[in-house]
Design an enzyme around this catalytic site. Sequence first.
Site, PDB file in Angstrom:
ATOM      1  N   GLU A 184     -35.550  34.381  11.870  1.00  0.00           N
ATOM      2  CA  GLU A 184     -35.400  34.062  10.445  1.00  0.00           C
ATOM      3  C   GLU A 184     -36.310  32.906  10.026  1.00  0.00           C
ATOM      4  O   GLU A 184     -35.874  31.922   9.445  1.00  0.00           O
ATOM      5  CB  GLU A 184     -33.940  33.779  10.134  1.00  0.00           C
ATOM      6  CG  GLU A 184     -33.097  35.035  10.261  1.00  0.00           C
ATOM      7  CD  GLU A 184     -31.608  34.832  10.007  1.00  0.00           C
ATOM      8  OE1 GLU A 184     -30.980  35.739   9.463  1.00  0.00           O
ATOM      9  OE2 GLU A 184     -31.082  33.765  10.366  1.00  0.00           O
ATOM     10  N   GLU A 186     -29.854  42.298  15.678  1.00  0.00           N
ATOM     11  CA  GLU A 186     -28.495  41.888  15.322  1.00  0.00           C
ATOM     12  C   GLU A 186     -27.836  43.070  14.619  1.00  0.00           C
ATOM     13  O   GLU A 186     -28.414  43.648  13.696  1.00  0.00           O
ATOM     14  CB  GLU A 186     -28.481  40.659  14.411  1.00  0.00           C
ATOM     15  CG  GLU A 186     -29.049  39.400  15.057  1.00  0.00           C
ATOM     16  CD  GLU A 186     -29.099  38.204  14.105  1.00  0.00           C
ATOM     17  OE1 GLU A 186     -28.368  38.220  13.090  1.00  0.00           O
ATOM     18  OE2 GLU A 186     -29.879  37.268  14.376  1.00  0.00           O
TER      19      GLU A 186
END
Length: 1091
Positions: free
Chosen positions: A495, A559
Amino acid sequence: MSLPDPSFEKSNLVIRSTSDIHVDLSLASPGLAPDPQPSTPRMGETEVHPARLPDWSNLEVIHRNTLPPRSHFHVYNSEEDALSGDVARSRAALLSGNWGFELTTGPFKGSRNFYEPGFDTSGWALIKVPGMWQLQGHGKGPQYTNVDFPFPVNPPHVPYDDNECGRYVTTFAVPAALKDGADQWRLRFEGVDAAFTVWLNGKEVGYSQGSRNPSEFDVSAFLALDSENTLCVEVYQRCDGSYIEDQDQWWLSGIFRDVWLHSFTGSRFEDFHVQTLLDDDYVDASLWVNVTLNEAGETITSKLLDGEKSVVASNSHATLDRSSTFEYRIENPHKWTAETPYLYTLVLSVGSIHVAQKVGFRRAELIDGVFCVNGSPIKIRGVNRHEHNTYSGRTVPYGSLKWDLELMASFQINAIRTSHYINDTRLYDLADEMGFWVLDEADLECHGFEPISSNPASFTSDNPKWRKAYVDRAVQMVMRDKNHPSIILWSLGNEAFYGRNHQAMYDAIKKIDDTRLIHYEGDKQAQTADIFSRMYTSVDDMIKYAEEKDWEKPFVMCEFAHAMGNGPGAIQEYIEAFYKYPRLMGGFVWEWANHGLAAKTEGGEEYMAYGGDFQPFEPNDGNFVMDGLCNSRHFGGPGLDEYGKAIEPVQVLETRGNDITIVNRYDFLTLDHLECHWELIADRQQIIGHRVLIPQGVRPHTEAVLTLGFFPTTASADTWLQLEFTASEESRWVPAGRVVARCQIQLTPARSLAMLKTLAAPGQPPRVERKDGVFLVTIAQGTKFGFDTGTGTLSWLSRAARPNQNLITEPFVLDFYRALTDNDRGGRFGPEWRAARLHQTRNHFSQMSTSVADNGDVVVVVRSRVAPPVLAWAVEAETTYTLTPAHCSVRVRARPSGGEALPSTFARFGLTFGMRNLRIVEWFGRGPGESYADRKQAQLVNTWGQLAGMMCYEYEFPQESGNRTDVRWVELRSQWGGGSAVRTGRAAAAADDDDLFHDGHSGDGDGDSGLLLRARFGDHAGASFAASKYATRDVDASAHPHELRRHRRHDSLVRLDWFHHGLGTGSCGPATLPAYQLRTDREFDVELLLD
């Protein structure tokens, strides 16, 4: 609220101990030290403070005086010591232990000259190293944010006056055993959060940052060999590097990994790099070893040992340069995989020292775009794992680390993503030994720029000024961890958007190691990364990627299945897609464990704290840090059960007569190490069967047919065949006796309600009486049902043994709400339910009629309108109670209405009532644990029994729990029945405790049976029930279990549901899938039997 006593679980927090360290400091109360008296400037002079840009706020300074990064290894004086792997026998001294400590609000406060010789630190507190200072009673306390930076955003600068500064001091003498032959002394910090400066004996050694990366200094010029040494470290809570360490976890500070003093001899290894290069047939291999020495002209001796310590190859190599490479050709070595983690040991020697390195022969690559190891496709059945311990934060004791991996292995998990930084080096040692695929991730995330800019990459990721900082983190990762066979992928972080600095990281990694692929989810188009990666993509969207034409790179879910609270739902759908499509590599569930930190209430009760519990007025993201398959103590929860079931290596595909088709979902193993046994499960019956022969040599990812030998030709209604696969005594890689898979197949259908009614024994017609506004009906065996004529509710139930005791504490009502789960609250359904006031609906009856049928049955019909206040939507319902000699049938016909005001879904559709004296629950259905429509496969069909007070799983953030689905019947009891229910947990131990189940009489039910009420659903699909000691409103209102426990009821609230909305993963990911939604655009016509 306070932190627990740091001495709690003290033995678990001492990572290692040493007798070679002296800390002659007295214990004082921790606190913030006063600022020293300032000097007075002279007239006409200008004083600038600080005089220069601090290292910790200077983008140009990442390290000062650190040595080049290297592989993690210890050197030993003998080959025997090296092969032991015992670092206590190495040429190194552990400096961890109790150190002196002072904390100030900023680097310019307090004892800034504490490193000077003779400085008096006797009044300082003591602190454990390794450890986080916030968890040892110092500073403002822990703070949790998921995305946001907890400080003003002004990269690369962090506040000067709000940057806690921890000053550490310890003294030590150099052990005599390390002095022999010593030529260079290295001081190594395995991890310091966030940046630090080091002094030894009053001399500044250097500076470093990069919290989870090691830092090593040459202290030869500063070390006193024959007298006591004073080591001083100043640690800064924040630095410019904090902008790229914005991972979803607690902000904690300190020397949180070990500190070592290494003794290197005159001839020494600076580094070595081991690679195993399998040929294109994946049979033979070259062992390629590059060694860097401190000087040329030395002779290197190498030896490769197999798992039995036999010599496979050995040689001596004279070096002409400092760096040299040699190669062994190994014929058909044992291959390393996560399923067959065979390790060799390479011993390298130069001069008088030796090092040992575990070696696994394996090759990771793309073959026609498919991710393969040793030429075979693999599927990642992984988890994301943060470093966490409920008492010590990111300082994780070895026992806790090993527990994590052992628990993962027992649930068939085969891969770990080190989210989002390189982990304690011992994790990789264990992964090599135990067998895990590892995606090793660089210590990099800057998610906090996303909320403040439409171009968040411009701050750091695509800013050339930050190139050096980014590349440093990639190089640190690869240089330290490059020799571990378990690592099959590198990751550029998490991220951090995408920019030119990621390309620079990729290029730097490939220069060091071109044998592994590189992952980075932020590179959405895989411009740089070798694989496509996504997080929280729905199954349908993931399949679209899988079905693309002409793809060249595989796809991984880095994820998925966000495991927050009660969930995740619909894991099975992901797993089936992984195995169906070659492009899909698999994925890593988010995440392994909750991050709760142990705290205490004012009354001394311990609980697991989350964001806002320590600094409630500072930025925080609440309980979003509680999103693991395990709780904060790292014990598995219902979500782990479900994931483990979905990824079992043996799955049943279909049955035809006595033939059962299974699939082997191992990647490398056949099924030869397994044994299979069958048994039959029915209502209060369990027939133990025989062993089933598994065909020899069932290859990975292929199907096989099992043929049952002797098998009953007839079976009672609702009979299930259960297959159990266990590791045999001859199993090499799976512990003998471990159950690796359980499968159930329904052989015969359940009886319908119509069938159950016809099987009811005849008896005297029900008796009717009216008393105090209650219409009472007594059926056979003296069971009495009563209906309140003023409300139209079933409000009385008594048994023959105590006919005047009403067991009902709250009348039966039609109910559509459940306490919100994290996935409800974070997704679209929970807010919709609350906006529609689903939690405030009431049953408003409009008419009640009673009649007696020609056959003597009593019929009670109640018309009602179930609706919330304020709004105009409603459910028009007609409930028909038909009381026969044997039972009370409850039939509900209902029609939701209200147009746009009507919520699109209900949480549930069923009855809720209160009952006293409920101590035992027995049922036939899925169990023993809780289950829901989209999270039920791990719970097997059988006859189960449990203590009523233990039916609900205690989530660390209170929410809906305790449902049991696919239920045929449930008995609510005051004592155990006489059947063969499987009693679970403490219920089994308490089964013979008369004091627990008796209160001075033989039971509240009929005779000695203890039966209070039985509900039967027949063959209705998806029927469920729950029994709880807490009202739904109290669960919704509580933020911690200890708060909820204050509202524990003396009675029990029981739910009997025909339909129950699934769980989904709406807290971060897809909400409940359509197949598991309880839609309201329909009419309901349902029934159950009570007796």
